[in-house]
Design a protein around this motif. Structure first.
Motif, PDB file in Angstrom:
ATOM      1  N   ILE A 252       0.784  -1.097   0.173  1.00 26.23           N
ATOM      2  CA  ILE A 252      -0.127  -0.092   0.086  1.00 26.23           C
ATOM      3  C   ILE A 252       0.990   1.322  -0.146  1.00 26.23           C
ATOM      4  O   ILE A 252       2.100   1.273   0.771  1.00 26.23           O
ATOM      5  N   ASP A 253       0.484   2.391  -0.758  1.00 25.98           N
ATOM      6  CA  ASP A 253       1.197   3.643  -0.815  1.00 25.98           C
ATOM      7  C   ASP A 253       1.131   4.297   0.717  1.00 25.98           C
ATOM      8  O   ASP A 253       0.153   4.034   1.373  1.00 25.98           O
ATOM      9  N   ALA A 254       2.161   5.063   1.101  1.00 25.68           N
ATOM     10  CA  ALA A 254       2.296   5.732   2.427  1.00 25.68           C
ATOM     11  C   ALA A 254       1.177   6.845   2.397  1.00 25.68           C
ATOM     12  O   ALA A 254       1.050   7.347   3.485  1.00 25.68           O
ATOM     13  N   ASP A 255       0.575   7.424   1.192  1.00 25.33           N
ATOM     14  CA  ASP A 255       0.213   8.914   1.219  1.00 25.33           C
ATOM     15  C   ASP A 255      -1.658   8.599   1.352  1.00 25.33           C
ATOM     16  O   ASP A 255      -2.073   9.523   1.169  1.00 25.33           O
ATOM     17  N   LEU A 256      -1.970   7.467   1.690  1.00 25.46           N
ATOM     18  CA  LEU A 256      -3.248   7.127   2.116  1.00 25.46           C
ATOM     19  C   LEU A 256      -4.198   7.496   0.683  1.00 25.46           C
ATOM     20  O   LEU A 256      -5.334   7.641   0.907  1.00 25.46           O
ATOM     21  N   GLN A 257      -3.731   7.466  -0.452  1.00 24.55           N
ATOM     22  CA  GLN A 257      -4.551   7.555  -1.491  1.00 24.55           C
ATOM     23  C   GLN A 257      -5.286   6.238  -1.725  1.00 24.55           C
ATOM     24  O   GLN A 257      -6.255   6.469  -2.358  1.00 24.55           O
ATOM     25  N   ASP A 258      -4.628   5.178  -1.458  1.00 26.96           N
ATOM     26  CA  ASP A 258      -5.299   3.733  -1.571  1.00 26.96           C
ATOM     27  C   ASP A 258      -5.806   3.762  -0.006  1.00 26.96           C
ATOM     28  O   ASP A 258      -5.084   3.577   1.149  1.00 26.96           O
TER      29      ASP A 258
ATOM     30  N   VAL B 146     -11.955   3.754  -4.767  1.00 24.80           N
ATOM     31  CA  VAL B 146     -11.987   5.335  -5.466  1.00 24.80           C
ATOM     32  C   VAL B 146     -10.740   5.810  -4.754  1.00 24.80           C
ATOM     33  O   VAL B 146     -10.225   5.678  -3.554  1.00 24.80           O
ATOM     34  N   ARG B 147      -9.779   6.186  -5.784  1.00 27.17           N
ATOM     35  CA  ARG B 147      -8.498   6.549  -5.281  1.00 27.17           C
ATOM     36  C   ARG B 147      -8.518   7.987  -4.559  1.00 27.17           C
ATOM     37  O   ARG B 147      -9.116   8.968  -5.232  1.00 27.17           O
ATOM     38  N   GLU B 148      -8.080   8.007  -3.247  1.00 30.17           N
ATOM     39  CA  GLU B 148      -8.341   9.415  -2.830  1.00 30.17           C
ATOM     40  C   GLU B 148      -7.395  10.299  -2.996  1.00 30.17           C
ATOM     41  O   GLU B 148      -6.351  10.033  -3.600  1.00 30.17           O
ATOM     42  N   GLU B 149      -7.219  11.603  -2.679  1.00 31.78           N
ATOM     43  CA  GLU B 149      -6.400  12.877  -2.607  1.00 31.78           C
ATOM     44  C   GLU B 149      -5.283  12.396  -1.634  1.00 31.78           C
ATOM     45  O   GLU B 149      -5.464  11.743  -0.691  1.00 31.78           O
ATOM     46  N   ARG B 150      -4.128  12.602  -2.167  1.00 34.38           N
ATOM     47  CA  ARG B 150      -2.910  12.614  -1.375  1.00 34.38           C
ATOM     48  C   ARG B 150      -3.112  13.120   0.092  1.00 34.38           C
ATOM     49  O   ARG B 150      -3.627  14.345  -0.049  1.00 34.38           O
ATOM     50  N   PHE B 151      -3.086  12.540   1.187  1.00 34.29           N
ATOM     51  CA  PHE B 151      -3.519  13.094   2.491  1.00 34.29           C
ATOM     52  C   PHE B 151      -2.487  14.318   2.953  1.00 34.29           C
ATOM     53  O   PHE B 151      -3.124  15.374   3.127  1.00 34.29           O
TER      54      PHE B 151
HETATM   55 MG    MG Z   1       0.192   8.794  -3.960  1.00 29.24          MG
END
Ligand code: MG
Ligand code: UDP
Length: 335
Positions: free
Chosen positions: A95-101, A198-203
């Motif tokens: 999982i990516d670190a930026d909470l986009q997932d 749904v891919r969120e915005e980068r936190f």
């Molecule tokens: Mg990202």
């Protein structure tokens, strides 16, 4: 040793100090609710900010947290690969670190895994908060890749996915240096399915994939799974020669039977520039492949670890050195 951990979550990180605490909390909340033993493996890909200090603090208080600290920035795909080398779980989630997932989607993936699927990838229904340029290039990338390769790489999926221990072992056995992990996973096969999200915005923070890295990544994806670009030279060469030949016939005809022979050196210069340009582009394409062959032949390690934290003494050198039992198991899958 291995038996006790069910889920390994791999989080690659490059300068993610702005999000990391939040990511940890969300992941912890989700994974606690899965009520099986788990580990959170944070791979620090040579961050220049306080990412690593923050993970160390978290790992001091939470025994489920591990840190793999690279000696420098090796790249996202390699960070993921390292996480897989260290993962001990039966199911491994990237999982990516930026909470986009959204971490909550992991629970859906786990459900599918329990149904017997060995790869569960997240398919992005929508991408929020990303520029039109990013969306368009991403869309083009997935489609170009698909049309160029014989490997069935699903559209609009990133590296957010769950893989079974079996798949992870096979992947670890593939030692290629230019790693395009999602392509390799498709290539491996096994029972695969998807969950949609749904891919969120980068936190917080900014993308760590500037255009330059994206182009590199796209080239890696295409060159590791297709040699169609090399064929462009053949086709183009063929058509251009044919065109040239026909034009020659036309000129000879004009010379012999009419009095309208054309002259002019500007058109020759223009054509020269055009064709030299084409030749250089084709040489460049060939160079991309040769460069990759060169990378593979050097046989350098994929990554270098400065330190690990959160492991018992005996487990801390898992990355480079495999136990014989593990080597045997990998051999079983990769022949
Ligand atoms: Mg990202
Ligand atoms: N990342 C990394 N090494 C790099 C670039 C990115 O480990 O050289 C990580 C980054 O910290 C994040 C993930 O890869 O966890 C995806 O990067 P990012 O979110 O910046 O990419 P985007 O979502 O904009 O494509």
């Amino acid at each position: 040793m291995k038996a006790s951990i069910t889920y390994s979550i791999i989080v690659p990180m490059y300068n993610e100090e702005a999000v990391i605490e939040h990511t940890y909390e969300r992941l912890k909340l989700v994974m606690d609710s899965a009520s099986q033993p788990y580990e959170l493996i944070f791979v620090n890909d040579g961050s220049k900010d306080r990412t690593v200090e923050m993970i160390k603090l978290i790992s001091d208080i939470d025994p489920n947290v591990r840190l793999i600290d690279f000696s420098r920035n090796f790249g996202h795909q390699i960070a993921i690969s390292a996480g897989m080398d260290y993962a001990q779980g039966e199911a491994i989630i990237v999982i990516d670190a930026d909470l986009q997932d959204p971490p909550e989607v992991i629970l859906d993936m786990i459900d599918k895994w329990k149904e017997g699927y060995e790869v569960v990838y997240g398919r992005r229904l929508k991408r929020k908060g990303e520029t039109l340029f990013k969306k368009l290039t991403a869309m083009a990338f997935y489609r170009v890749l698909r049309s160029m390769t014989n490997v069935d790489i699903p559209l609009d999926t990133g590296d957010f996915r769950l893989i079974d221990r079996k798949v992870c072992d096979v992947l670890r056995g593939l030692k290629e240096k230019n790693r395009f992990v999602r392509g390799l996973i498709s290539w491996i096969g096994f029972r695969q399915t998807s969950v949609e999200y749904v891919r969120e915005e980068r936190f917080a923070g900014e993308t760590k994939y500037p255009l330059k890295k994206m182009i590199r990544f796209a080239l890696d994806g295409i060159t590791s799974f297709s040699y169609k670009p090399l064929k462009i030279a053949t086709y183009l060469g063929f058509f251009l020669s044919l065109g040239g030949f026909i034009y020659l016939l036309v000129i000879i005809y004009q010379k012999l039977f009419t009095d309208t022979t054309e002259s002019g050196w500007t058109s020759i210069v223009a054509l020269n520039l055009l064709f030299n340009g084409i030749i250089l582009i084709l040489l460049g394409i060939i160079g991309e492949y040769i460069g990759r062959i060169y990378d593979e032949s050097k046989n350098r390690p994929l990554y270098i670890v400065r330190e690990v934290q959160g492991y018992e003494e005996e487990q801390s050198n898992r990355g480079e050195i495999r136990s014989t039992e593990e080597t045997e198991r990998i051999k079983h899958y990769v022949r």
